[in-house]
Design an enzyme around this catalytic site. Sequence first.
Site, mmCIF file in Angstrom:
data_model
loop_
_atom_site.group_PDB
_atom_site.id
_atom_site.type_symbol
_atom_site.label_atom_id
_atom_site.label_comp_id
_atom_site.label_asym_id
_atom_site.label_seq_id
_atom_site.Cartn_x
_atom_site.Cartn_y
_atom_site.Cartn_z
ATOM 1 N N TRP A 154 7.762 50.809 24.562
ATOM 2 C CA TRP A 154 7.479 49.487 24.006
ATOM 3 C C TRP A 154 8.783 48.691 23.999
ATOM 4 C CZ3 TRP A 154 9.615 47.043 19.672
ATOM 5 C CH2 TRP A 154 9.134 45.727 19.478
ATOM 6 N N LYS A 183 1.923 43.982 23.372
ATOM 7 C CA LYS A 183 1.948 43.322 22.062
ATOM 8 C C LYS A 183 1.544 41.868 22.236
ATOM 9 C CE LYS A 183 4.838 43.140 17.928
ATOM 10 N NZ LYS A 183 5.971 43.786 17.264
ATOM 11 N N ASP A 227 0.663 41.372 12.555
ATOM 12 C CA ASP A 227 1.071 42.751 12.844
ATOM 13 C C ASP A 227 2.000 43.258 11.740
ATOM 14 O OD1 ASP A 227 1.568 45.117 14.326
ATOM 15 O OD2 ASP A 227 3.342 44.223 15.228
ATOM 16 N N ASP A 256 1.893 45.994 9.905
ATOM 17 C CA ASP A 256 2.143 47.432 9.817
ATOM 18 C C ASP A 256 1.947 47.994 8.418
ATOM 19 O OD1 ASP A 256 3.004 48.335 12.592
ATOM 20 O OD2 ASP A 256 4.282 46.585 12.302
ATOM 21 N N HIS A 315 -1.774 44.841 17.431
ATOM 22 C CA HIS A 315 -1.205 44.046 18.526
ATOM 23 C C HIS A 315 -2.196 43.155 19.258
ATOM 24 C CE1 HIS A 315 2.681 46.633 19.065
ATOM 25 N NE2 HIS A 315 2.460 46.272 17.820
ATOM 26 N N GLU A 368 3.107 50.184 26.070
ATOM 27 C CA GLU A 368 2.483 49.509 24.913
ATOM 28 C C GLU A 368 2.670 48.001 24.953
ATOM 29 O OE1 GLU A 368 4.030 50.878 21.159
ATOM 30 O OE2 GLU A 368 2.633 49.644 19.982
ATOM 31 N N ASP A 394 1.362 54.297 13.317
ATOM 32 C CA ASP A 394 2.479 53.361 13.488
ATOM 33 C C ASP A 394 2.414 52.258 12.429
ATOM 34 O OD1 ASP A 394 4.626 51.931 14.334
ATOM 35 O OD2 ASP A 394 3.696 51.114 16.130
ATOM 36 N N HIS A 401 -2.075 53.612 18.579
ATOM 37 C CA HIS A 401 -1.182 53.457 17.445
ATOM 38 C C HIS A 401 -2.048 52.970 16.297
ATOM 39 C CE1 HIS A 401 3.188 53.332 19.168
ATOM 40 N NE2 HIS A 401 2.593 54.488 19.323
ATOM 41 N N ASP A 429 -2.115 49.471 20.181
ATOM 42 C CA ASP A 429 -1.707 49.434 18.779
ATOM 43 C C ASP A 429 -2.689 48.511 18.055
ATOM 44 O OD1 ASP A 429 -0.389 48.372 16.365
ATOM 45 O OD2 ASP A 429 1.374 49.470 17.056
HETATM 46 C C1 RNT Z 1 6.165 47.508 17.794
HETATM 47 C C2 RNT Z 1 5.359 48.630 18.334
HETATM 48 C C3 RNT Z 1 6.091 49.925 18.423
HETATM 49 C C4 RNT Z 1 6.957 50.173 17.215
HETATM 50 C C5 RNT Z 1 7.643 51.492 17.243
HETATM 51 C C6 RNT Z 1 8.729 51.579 16.221
HETATM 52 O O1 RNT Z 1 5.413 46.416 17.543
HETATM 53 O O2 RNT Z 1 4.203 48.795 17.591
HETATM 54 O O3 RNT Z 1 5.196 50.948 18.647
HETATM 55 O O4 RNT Z 1 6.258 50.050 16.040
HETATM 56 O O5 RNT Z 1 8.084 51.734 18.523
HETATM 57 ZN ZN ZN Z 2 2.955 50.524 18.053
#
Ligand code: RNT
Ligand code: ZN
Length: 421
Positions: A187, A230, A296, A298, A264, A228, A328, A288, A261
């Site tokens: 990523w 985003k 996003d 998290d 994302h 990955e 994640d 993820h 993810d």
């Molecule tokens: C970032 C991505 C990625 C990170 C990690 C730390 O938006 O989701 O996966 O969260 O690599």
């Molecule tokens: Zn991620």
Amino acid sequence: MVTDRQIEAAYRIAQDRYAQLGVDTDQVLKRLAKVAISLHCWQGDDVAGLEGRAGQLGGGLAVTGNYPGRARNGDELRQDLQFAYSLIPGRHRLNLHAFYAETDGTVDRDAIGPEHYSNWIFWAKDNGLGMDFNPTFFSHPKAADGMTLAHPDKAIRRFWIEHGIRCRRIGQYIGKTLGQTCITNVWIPDGMKDMPVDRVGPRQRLLESLDAIFQEQLDPYFNLDAVESKLFGIGSESYVVGSHEFYLGYAASRSKILTLDMGHFHPTESVSDKLSAVLMWVPAVLLHVSRPVRWDSDHVVAINDDLLAVTHELIRGELLDRVYIALDYFDATINRIAAWVIGARNTLKALLLAMLEPTEQLKQMELDGNYTERLAMVEELKTMPFGAVWDYHCLTEQAPLDHQWISKVRDYEERVLSRRS
Ligand code: RNT
Ligand code: ZN
């Protein structure tokens, strides 16, 4: 205190209820016990890494909160992880980021090798954990202007390509040493805050950089590559080079794993609906599991509609063999060990709920056009005694039940975390 006999008695009743729907709970629990979730090391230290750059998180990522007890070095992080694993039923994995190399920041990212991760790898081996790996394309001076593999400066691109090449070799070494395939996930944060004039150039450069990173053939039994996408990040609101379309095409044409993810995508898009579509074109998906709140953000994974939709899709579509599950998120406002435990246990619970569904019956109703009973059954399943099956799973896997693990975390906080300044 609930006794083992009470747990077993409740399970027998639940088993009977599910059997009446044609679901064999013993089989389901055997299946659940085989699911390995990759625990992200970065929840334990607020994505700080071990290069001495704590508090300088880059790449448009943000961790909020200052709950005491953050792990400050590799030993503390491993100790915390080990404790977290003991509170989660089943055998799981470790997801490590490259900037957790234990070199005191003396070895730059374009010079790392497996030897810089030996503490991690041997610890994983001792604990029977599989491992996954991630190159770290952020929190570094050469990523400071928001571009890495797509950077217009060839020397900077070259630096990051070298990092990627080395990370794949580390992944291969991990896979060989542990005897379990390692997934190395790329990523990058590359993007622009404001409207770019040239959207093509950076994507062409990214394509070339990725091809250079993946040029070396590695044994797929030891290392598999994932990419990955985003939607946006802080500082890349107007343009992200590695968008979903970019990586879907890349993974499909290069036969790479596509990482989805859950944070994302646009808030009304759902990863659950993407799985069956992308798996027509890519060999596998790395999930993820995360929880976006408005963006996003998290947040720690909760059992919500999104998570349930994803886990049901994995079971209904028989996709578990081709979808790898990783967590994640990063929350520094609560106990970080509890954050791992809550997210992992919730993911397992959501999987269990999906596995306890009489999917064949539901599919038949659908084929028959009987949408009335399809809806009735899906809704009624929500009040089946699923908790009794989960409790029994925890008991047989020798993990604490719900309401039991939190006191252990509190005790650990007192004994260990509160002593960290
Ligand atoms: C970032 C991505 C990625 C990170 C990690 C730390 O938006 O989701 O996966 O969260 O690599
Ligand atoms: Zn991620």
